[in-house]
Write an enzyme that holds these catalytic residues in place. Structure first.
Site, PDB file in Angstrom:
ATOM      1  N   ARG A  27      10.110  19.170   1.899  1.00 34.64           N
ATOM      2  CA  ARG A  27       8.898  19.708   2.520  1.00 34.64           C
ATOM      3  C   ARG A  27       9.278  20.612   3.698  1.00 34.64           C
ATOM      4  O   ARG A  27      10.234  20.338   4.413  1.00 34.64           O
ATOM      5  CB  ARG A  27       7.988  18.590   3.023  1.00 34.64           C
ATOM      6  CG  ARG A  27       7.518  17.669   1.952  1.00 34.64           C
ATOM      7  CD  ARG A  27       6.438  18.325   1.078  1.00 34.64           C
ATOM      8  NE  ARG A  27       6.301  17.589  -0.177  1.00 34.64           N
ATOM      9  CZ  ARG A  27       5.672  16.435  -0.278  1.00 34.64           C
ATOM     10  NH1 ARG A  27       5.117  15.896   0.774  1.00 34.64           N
ATOM     11  NH2 ARG A  27       5.592  15.826  -1.447  1.00 34.64           N
ATOM     12  N   GLU A  39      10.758  16.949  -5.342  1.00 40.68           N
ATOM     13  CA  GLU A  39       9.539  16.457  -5.998  1.00 40.68           C
ATOM     14  C   GLU A  39       9.865  15.584  -7.198  1.00 40.68           C
ATOM     15  O   GLU A  39       9.170  14.606  -7.466  1.00 40.68           O
ATOM     16  CB  GLU A  39       8.636  17.618  -6.402  1.00 40.68           C
ATOM     17  CG  GLU A  39       8.015  18.354  -5.226  1.00 40.68           C
ATOM     18  CD  GLU A  39       7.198  17.447  -4.306  1.00 40.68           C
ATOM     19  OE1 GLU A  39       6.594  16.466  -4.778  1.00 40.68           O
ATOM     20  OE2 GLU A  39       7.181  17.711  -3.090  1.00 40.68           O
ATOM     21  N   THR A  45       8.814   7.038  -6.400  1.00 41.59           N
ATOM     22  CA  THR A  45       9.882   6.524  -5.533  1.00 41.59           C
ATOM     23  C   THR A  45       9.544   6.768  -4.061  1.00 41.59           C
ATOM     24  O   THR A  45       9.019   7.824  -3.708  1.00 41.59           O
ATOM     25  CB  THR A  45      11.221   7.231  -5.883  1.00 41.59           C
ATOM     26  OG1 THR A  45      11.375   7.225  -7.305  1.00 41.59           O
ATOM     27  CG2 THR A  45      12.407   6.508  -5.272  1.00 41.59           C
ATOM     28  N   LEU A  82      18.559   5.204  -8.537  1.00 40.06           N
ATOM     29  CA  LEU A  82      17.272   5.819  -8.203  1.00 40.06           C
ATOM     30  C   LEU A  82      16.207   5.535  -9.270  1.00 40.06           C
ATOM     31  O   LEU A  82      15.013   5.659  -9.020  1.00 40.06           O
ATOM     32  CB  LEU A  82      17.471   7.330  -8.028  1.00 40.06           C
ATOM     33  CG  LEU A  82      16.395   8.130  -7.293  1.00 40.06           C
ATOM     34  CD1 LEU A  82      16.072   7.538  -5.927  1.00 40.06           C
ATOM     35  CD2 LEU A  82      16.820   9.585  -7.115  1.00 40.06           C
ATOM     36  N   TYR A 122       2.695  18.929 -12.596  1.00 41.97           N
ATOM     37  CA  TYR A 122       2.816  18.562 -11.183  1.00 41.97           C
ATOM     38  C   TYR A 122       3.945  19.346 -10.496  1.00 41.97           C
ATOM     39  O   TYR A 122       3.744  19.974  -9.459  1.00 41.97           O
ATOM     40  CB  TYR A 122       3.064  17.047 -11.044  1.00 41.97           C
ATOM     41  CG  TYR A 122       3.312  16.662  -9.620  1.00 41.97           C
ATOM     42  CD1 TYR A 122       2.248  16.457  -8.744  1.00 41.97           C
ATOM     43  CD2 TYR A 122       4.611  16.572  -9.113  1.00 41.97           C
ATOM     44  CE1 TYR A 122       2.477  16.154  -7.412  1.00 41.97           C
ATOM     45  CE2 TYR A 122       4.843  16.287  -7.788  1.00 41.97           C
ATOM     46  CZ  TYR A 122       3.772  16.067  -6.944  1.00 41.97           C
ATOM     47  OH  TYR A 122       4.001  15.792  -5.625  1.00 41.97           O
ATOM     48  N   ASP A 140      -1.033  13.901  -6.711  1.00 43.49           N
ATOM     49  CA  ASP A 140      -0.217  12.701  -6.914  1.00 43.49           C
ATOM     50  C   ASP A 140      -1.070  11.482  -6.550  1.00 43.49           C
ATOM     51  O   ASP A 140      -2.266  11.606  -6.266  1.00 43.49           O
ATOM     52  CB  ASP A 140       1.080  12.776  -6.089  1.00 43.49           C
ATOM     53  CG  ASP A 140       0.836  12.717  -4.591  1.00 43.49           C
ATOM     54  OD1 ASP A 140      -0.342  12.659  -4.168  1.00 43.49           O
ATOM     55  OD2 ASP A 140       1.824  12.699  -3.834  1.00 43.49           O
ATOM     56  N   CYS A 201      -8.258   4.954   9.720  1.00 43.75           N
ATOM     57  CA  CYS A 201      -9.377   5.903   9.784  1.00 43.75           C
ATOM     58  C   CYS A 201      -9.596   6.445  11.196  1.00 43.75           C
ATOM     59  O   CYS A 201     -10.037   7.586  11.363  1.00 43.75           O
ATOM     60  CB  CYS A 201     -10.660   5.244   9.278  1.00 43.75           C
ATOM     61  SG  CYS A 201     -10.516   4.648   7.584  1.00 43.75           S
ATOM     62  N   CYS A 204      -7.704   9.580  11.535  1.00 40.06           N
ATOM     63  CA  CYS A 204      -7.772  10.476  10.382  1.00 40.06           C
ATOM     64  C   CYS A 204      -8.502  11.763  10.781  1.00 40.06           C
ATOM     65  O   CYS A 204      -9.591  11.699  11.348  1.00 40.06           O
ATOM     66  CB  CYS A 204      -8.513   9.779   9.245  1.00 40.06           C
ATOM     67  SG  CYS A 204      -8.716  10.849   7.805  1.00 40.06           S
ATOM     68  N   CYS A 210     -15.670  11.667   5.431  1.00 42.05           N
ATOM     69  CA  CYS A 210     -15.258  10.646   4.473  1.00 42.05           C
ATOM     70  C   CYS A 210     -16.399   9.679   4.155  1.00 42.05           C
ATOM     71  O   CYS A 210     -16.849   8.916   5.021  1.00 42.05           O
ATOM     72  CB  CYS A 210     -14.059   9.894   5.026  1.00 42.05           C
ATOM     73  SG  CYS A 210     -13.479   8.616   3.888  1.00 42.05           S
ATOM     74  N   THR A 304       9.469  -1.341 -13.350  1.00 37.74           N
ATOM     75  CA  THR A 304       8.056  -1.062 -13.101  1.00 37.74           C
ATOM     76  C   THR A 304       7.152  -1.893 -14.002  1.00 37.74           C
ATOM     77  O   THR A 304       6.136  -2.410 -13.562  1.00 37.74           O
ATOM     78  CB  THR A 304       7.760   0.436 -13.340  1.00 37.74           C
ATOM     79  OG1 THR A 304       8.745   1.182 -12.669  1.00 37.74           O
ATOM     80  CG2 THR A 304       6.395   0.810 -12.817  1.00 37.74           C
TER      81      THR A 304
HETATM   82  S1  SF4 Z   1      -9.680   9.723   4.193  1.00 36.04           S
HETATM   83 FE1  SF4 Z   1     -11.339   8.286   4.725  1.00 36.04          FE
HETATM   84  S2  SF4 Z   1     -10.544   6.281   4.152  1.00 36.04           S
HETATM   85 FE2  SF4 Z   1      -8.809   7.676   4.261  1.00 36.04          FE
HETATM   86  S3  SF4 Z   1      -8.020   7.418   6.338  1.00 36.04           S
HETATM   87 FE3  SF4 Z   1      -9.441   9.174   6.358  1.00 36.04          FE
HETATM   88  S4  SF4 Z   1     -11.383   8.275   6.952  1.00 36.04           S
HETATM   89 FE4  SF4 Z   1     -10.104   6.583   6.315  1.00 36.04          FE
END
Ligand code: SF4
Length: 356
Positions: A27, A39, A45, A82, A122, A140, A201, A204, A210, A304
């Site tokens: 990245r 990627e 992983t 891996l 992807y 993803d 949150c 966030c 959200c 897995t």
């Molecule tokens: S996208 Fe929504 S659920 Fe996820 S951390 Fe942010 S506020 Fe919380």
């Protein structure tokens, strides 16, 4: 419905500030080959597991041409531990194709990248958006989780119809000027903030948009079908001794752990004793007659889709020449040569017992 103003811009702003604290292999790199390698390694992983492999890989195979030039055995050895070894074989095959068809230079657009063996939707979207700025979304598990919570998505995210609906919505939201930052921001938000349990949150950047945050039911999303219990198998393997060498067998290319080396053995059938199962498996897989020697030890390992308890014994060759019924190749090797071969993790755990 999410809008660019309240969603994309805040997400990109957050990513541009936080990216330094969220190091992820490949990245922030504009080298398309580095992004490709990273990627592929990051599929299924953890970042912390990938880092040492990624660094060693870029040191040993710094360009597509370097990768295309080496033998597959060396590639599998570099990938040893891996998991999902078809990823390594596909990377190698893809590198050879890029050298042959594109003079060692990856194409820049998704539709051209998809021609390279092993590069799917992807990975092509990752390379095209992160290295070349094509405005295509990257989806993803982290992105699916964030999106499902943002919209309180009731559809099952494992269905391809759901994924293509999400892809359409993200295509609408992705800004043409910053597709790489948008894609990386969404993935990193899922990895670092919107985690499967206890999402953070309060920190966030897009909590205002959200729906799950507002309803207080974040962990109800994403919706997935119930998992079936993981099967558990009991396995026996034999380290067969002959003239101070041990027999190893190479697994078929296609299938689980394809191309790796292992000791002969297999599953204990219902009602069967481990020792009897081992002699039967050795006969079936190699055609050899052996005597059972001392027990080496038992290890547990989780793949897995199943778990195993594996017990290993030494065995002593009695008669016959090793045949390849379930393998593609047999070799008798000295103990100190085993380190040169790529083994599945469970076999490595047995070798660790021996070297302790
Ligand atoms: S996208 Fe929504 S659920 Fe996820 S951390 Fe942010 S506020 Fe919380």
């Amino acid at each position: 419905m999410l809008d660019q103003q309240n969603f994309s811009k805040k997400l990109i702003k957050w990513f541009q500030v936080e990216r330094a604290h969220l190091p992820v292999p490949g990245r922030g790199d504009s080298n398309p080959y580095a992004i490709w390698v990273a990627e592929v390694m990051l599929q299924q992983t953890q970042v912390t597991t990938v880092w040492p492999y990624y660094k060693n890989w870029m040191r040993d195979y710094p360009t597509i041409s370097h990768l295309a030039d080496v033998e597959q055995d060396q590639i599998l050895k570099s990938w040893e531990g891996l998991g999902y070894y078809s990823r390594a074989r596909n990377l190698h095959r893809g590198a050879k194709y890029v050298v042959d068809e594109f003079r060692g230079v990856l194409p820049t657009r998704v539709n051209e990248l998809l021609k390279v063996p092993g590069i799917g939707p992807y990975t092509s979207a990752a390379i095209a958006s992160l290295a070349f700025g094509e405005a295509v979304p990257l989806i993803d598990g982290n992105v699916l989780r964030v999106f499902a919570r943002l919209t309180r998505l009731k559809s099952n995210i494992t269905l391809s119809k759901t994924r293509s609906d999400i892809s359409l919505e993200l295509t609408r939201l992705i800004p043409v000027k910053h597709p790489g930052a948008f894609n990386q921001g969404l993935m990193d938000l899922g990895r670092a903030v919107c985690t499967p349990h206890n999402p953070d949150c309060a920190n966030c950047p897009i909590d205002q948009t959200c729906a799950a945050r507002q309803a207080g039911d974040m962990e109800a999303y994403p919706v997935k079908p119930q998992r079936r219990p993981i099967p558990h198998y009991h396995i026996v393997v034999g380290l067969i001794r002959r003239d101070q060498k041990l027999l190893i067998q190479r697994r078929p290319e296609n299938g689980l752990l394809g191309g790796l080396w292992e000791f002969p053995g297999g599953k204990i059938e219902k009602g069967e004793r481990g020792e009897a199962a081992l002699l039967r498996e050795i006969k079936e897989e190699t055609g050899l007659e052996v005597d059972l020697g001392e027990e080496i030890g038992t290890i547990q390992h989780a793949y897995t889709h199943f778990k195993i308890t594996l017990t290993a014994w030494f065995c002593d060759w009695v008669s016959g020449e090793a045949l390849s019924f379930a393998s593609t190749e047999n070799r008798w090797v000295f103990m100190d040569e085993l380190k040169d071969y790529a083994f599945p993790k469970a076999n490595k755990k047995i070798l660790d017992i021996l070297t302790k």
